[in-house]
Design a protein around this motif. Structure first.
Motif, short mmCIF file in Angstrom:
data_model
loop_
_atom_site.label_atom_id
_atom_site.label_comp_id
_atom_site.label_asym_id
_atom_site.label_seq_id
_atom_site.Cartn_x
_atom_site.Cartn_y
_atom_site.Cartn_z
N THR A 1 0.85 -1.18 0.00
CA THR A 1 0.00 0.00 0.00
C THR A 1 0.89 1.24 0.00
N VAL A 2 0.30 2.38 -0.26
CA VAL A 2 1.08 3.63 -0.22
C VAL A 2 1.66 3.84 1.17
N SER B 1 3.90 -2.32 -7.26
CA SER B 1 3.21 -1.27 -6.50
C SER B 1 3.16 0.03 -7.29
N HIS C 1 -0.47 1.60 -8.16
CA HIS C 1 -0.88 2.90 -7.62
C HIS C 1 -1.17 3.89 -8.74
#
Length: 299
Positions: free
Chosen positions: A116-117, A250, A254
């Motif tokens: 995740t961020v 990722s 994103h």
């Protein structure tokens, strides 16, 4: 976006919020997904979504998956498409629903772990910035996430490949294919600090012109980069299987979740094809920079 597509997005948003009673957040997510879908259709020569076929829908979803989108993300976009075609049919703007026979993402093979961020930020915060090694490691982590590079691409980068003032890096990918990738302001800042403060302290006689060096002044290996990532993931306390390639997944995920054009993500990753139905399209460097600034969490 074309005027007729903008009109469709506005009409669809009104339908979702007024007729369907969906929340503001869900409506906003669906409209963002719609824009991404329309961009994909444009790239394969389809201007009217009412003319899209099952293969077009499957190509869009397959492209998302091949670029690293999580099954949950693809499922949401498929849900949007089903709502879209029900709406288009009710308005006489489509004669058939091309999503009817499209399988749901839960049947797909699970993709590699994606951070995740917040997890990315946690890993990035681990290096000790009072040491040359820590500054180097922060620059490596920032570059992996900002540019979505393969570990072999990062390890092989020469000093001449960096264009920090312009904000991009040139790298050689598979098949010796060169591509230009934006860096974002955070990566530029940490690369600049590494080159000015840390690398000069690591350089030894005979040091190569590669950007990243091990602490003996030699070129950093792929294995060395892998160990760096493992060290900081462990320090961050993340219970995930994470490798340098996880940052690449990722990076793509994103951008896609933020609504970036599939063709742009394809270009940034160095993929030659987005799907079997889509022809590779060159993207202008300035457009790549703008998309990166707009959609990347650390752009």
């Amino acid at each position: 976006m074309k005027s007729e597509q903008s009109s469709l997005a506005a009409d669809f948003a009104a339908h979702l919020s007024v007729d369907r009673g969906l929340s503001h957040n869900t409506t906003g997510a669906y409209v963002s997904d719609l824009r991404q879908y329309l961009q994909h259709l444009d790239s394969v020569g389809i201007s009217d979504p009412g003319q899209a076929t099952r293969d077009d829908v499957a190509g869009f979803l397959g492209a998302l998956r091949s670029l690293g989108a999580a099954p949950e993300t693809v499922a949401r976009k498929l849900s949007m498409l089903r709502n879209l075609y029900r709406y288009l049919i009710s308005q006489g703007r489509a004669s058939r629903d091309p999503t009817e026979l499209v399988s749901t993402p839960r049947k797909w093979r699970k993709l590699p772990e994606i951070l995740t961020v917040a997890e990315v930020e946690l890993v990035l915060s681990q290096p000790d910035l009072d040491t040359p090694k820590g500054i180097r490691d922060r620059a490596i982590l920032e570059l992996l996430y900002a540019a979505g590079l393969r570990v072999s691409e990062l390890a092989g980068l020469a000093l001449s490949a960096l264009h920090l003032r312009e904000g991009f890096v040139r790298c050689l990918g598979k098949g010796m294919k060169e591509r230009v990738v934006p860096l974002g302001s955070h990566a530029v800042r940490w690369l600049t600090r590494y080159l000015e403060e840390a690398r000069p302290l690591i350089v030894r006689p005979g040091t190569p012109d590669t950007i990243f060096l091990n602490m003996r002044g030699r070129a950093l290996s792929r294995k060395g980069c892998w160990k760096i990532v493992q060290t900081y993931v462990s320090q961050a306390g993340l219970d995930k299987r994470v490798s340098p390639h996880t940052f690449r997944h990722s990076f793509a995920t994103h951008l896609l979740e933020g609504g970036a054009d599939l063709r742009v993500v394809q270009e940034l990753l160095g993929h030659s094809d987005i799907s079997t139905t889509q022809i590779y399209t060159h993207i202008d460097r300035e457009y790549l920079l703008e998309v990166h600034r707009t959609y990347h969490p650390r752009g």
